[in-house]
Design a protein around this motif. Sequence first.
Motif, PDB file in Angstrom:
ATOM      1  N   THR A 114       0.858  -1.182   0.000  1.00 37.92           N
ATOM      2  CA  THR A 114       0.000   0.000   0.000  1.00 37.92           C
ATOM      3  C   THR A 114       0.895   1.234   0.000  1.00 37.92           C
ATOM      4  OG1 THR A 114      -0.157   0.138   2.428  1.00 37.92           O
ATOM      5  CG2 THR A 114      -1.828  -1.189   1.277  1.00 37.92           C
ATOM      6  N   TYR A 162      -2.159   6.805   2.865  1.00 40.60           N
ATOM      7  CA  TYR A 162      -3.606   6.718   3.108  1.00 40.60           C
ATOM      8  C   TYR A 162      -4.191   8.103   3.372  1.00 40.60           C
ATOM      9  CZ  TYR A 162      -2.367   7.154   8.099  1.00 40.60           C
ATOM     10  OH  TYR A 162      -1.869   7.580   9.302  1.00 40.60           O
ATOM     11  N   ASN A 203      -7.552   9.181   6.101  1.00 45.62           N
ATOM     12  CA  ASN A 203      -8.474   8.576   7.062  1.00 45.62           C
ATOM     13  C   ASN A 203      -9.352   9.620   7.715  1.00 45.62           C
ATOM     14  OD1 ASN A 203      -7.379   9.678   9.499  1.00 45.62           O
ATOM     15  ND2 ASN A 203      -5.848   8.059   9.600  1.00 45.62           N
ATOM     16  N   PHE A 247      -9.755   3.984   6.971  1.00 45.93           N
ATOM     17  CA  PHE A 247      -8.621   4.318   6.117  1.00 45.93           C
ATOM     18  C   PHE A 247      -8.925   4.001   4.655  1.00 45.93           C
ATOM     19  CE2 PHE A 247      -6.953   3.570  10.284  1.00 45.93           C
ATOM     20  CZ  PHE A 247      -5.818   4.357  10.426  1.00 45.93           C
ATOM     21  N   LEU A 278      -6.739   3.331   1.676  1.00 39.73           N
ATOM     22  CA  LEU A 278      -5.324   3.034   1.454  1.00 39.73           C
ATOM     23  C   LEU A 278      -4.920   3.354   0.019  1.00 39.73           C
ATOM     24  CD1 LEU A 278      -5.194  -0.389   3.333  1.00 39.73           C
ATOM     25  CD2 LEU A 278      -4.722   1.900   4.234  1.00 39.73           C
ATOM     26  N   ASN A 326      -8.723  -0.755   1.834  1.00 38.24           N
ATOM     27  CA  ASN A 326      -9.173   0.019   2.980  1.00 38.24           C
ATOM     28  C   ASN A 326      -8.847  -0.711   4.273  1.00 38.24           C
ATOM     29  OD1 ASN A 326     -11.678  -1.715   3.813  1.00 38.24           O
ATOM     30  ND2 ASN A 326     -11.917  -1.376   1.612  1.00 38.24           N
TER      31      ASN A 326
END
Length: 440
Positions: A379, A382, A384, A406, A408, A428
């Motif tokens: 990943t 992110y 969030n 999150f 990602l 996510n």
Amino acid sequence: MKLKHLSTAMILATLPATGVFAAALDRSGQSMSAFLQPGNYFEAGISALDPDVSGKDTSGNATGDMANDYYFPSAALKLQLTDKFSFGLLYDQPFGSDSEYSGKNNFVANPNDRLLPSPLSPTLGQAGLGNTITGGTSVEVDTQNLALVFGYQPTVNWNIYGGGVYQTIKGNVHLRGSAYSLYNGYDADIKETGGAGWLAGVAYQIPEIALKASLTYRSEIDHDVNIKENIPIVNLVAANPALLFGALGITDPATQAAIGKQLASLQSDGKTTITTPQSVNLDFQTGIMANTVAFANVRWVNWKDFAVQPYKFGIVSKAAGQLLPQLGKPNGFNLVDYSDDQWSVTAGVGRKLTEKWAGNVSVGWDSGAGNPVTTLGPTEGYWNVGLGVQYSPTPQTFIAGGVKYFWLGDADAVTGAHSAAGTFDDNNAIAYGLKLGYKF
């Protein structure tokens, strides 16, 4: 404004689930908030993460969800010894990873996998090992930190602090599938070992307006470990070097002798240094209206200089780089490394709802540690959003909970040799946290 006591409540409510899915191996966020609370203070908490990370390998095969759920605890004790001196013990688990591939894809062992890059050796595969390679690629890394912190408060506004840090690390890595070529079947077992580092920081506060700012530096920590490694293709050709010479068309006696010497060195384990990264945290909060505070955290982690090259893995990578120029790695490569430093920012607003209840909302962003990324953690940063709530049954006690969702970042995954391995997108995670606190 009624902010003097509110500031503690609001900032504590933000802490559960603060850094549980960050770039590279970053996990806890390494907060100093507990040490900066007024008076004597104790807290204990736990955070958990439920990630969903999936993608496709270079052949278009689905990987399924490769990220495992995990949880980690934290605890802190802060004592105000005198008006000017304080002491603290802080425990957390700052870095970690837990993932495993399954299904039918290039990250899961198959009896027909080639152990040397095609077209150099289209026939030398698992069959030569008696089909002993099974399972999927996986990684598990755990660390623990215990910091002893001493603080000096020359005035009510300033706090200068520093101390020692003892850190342990352990883990294991299993590479499986055709994506890893000659490393298909590679195992690395890292027994728990410890290392020492340090931290230092300064904080400034104006309690009357709930203003508090702190800047904390944590040093890198070296771990010298004996990693137990197993590389099936190396075991095979060490027993019969002619297999390798024939597969690669090596006929020169001097070259054969040099390779034979390298193979002999792989019969014993050697020392590997793993250095966890240095970091800087900047925390800020201030009152913005009655019963309301704004808060922010900025974190930098030096992942760009982080690399892990186990002893045997490194020897084989250097040999592969020299013998296989199409890899573009004449000096070898690492099991794990990152191309960029991590930056993360969290900001939000907290509000006192009643005498016993408080809540907050926050948004967060993480830059990731570079793209493409390792297949062991595919990943790239992110965004969030988070919600937190705190209940204080008495002025001395509280229980706080939080949840974060999150989004990602999409990532291109590569092997240690930086060969394309797959793409991962639309992923996510959900994080949860719970914390108990007591002022005495």
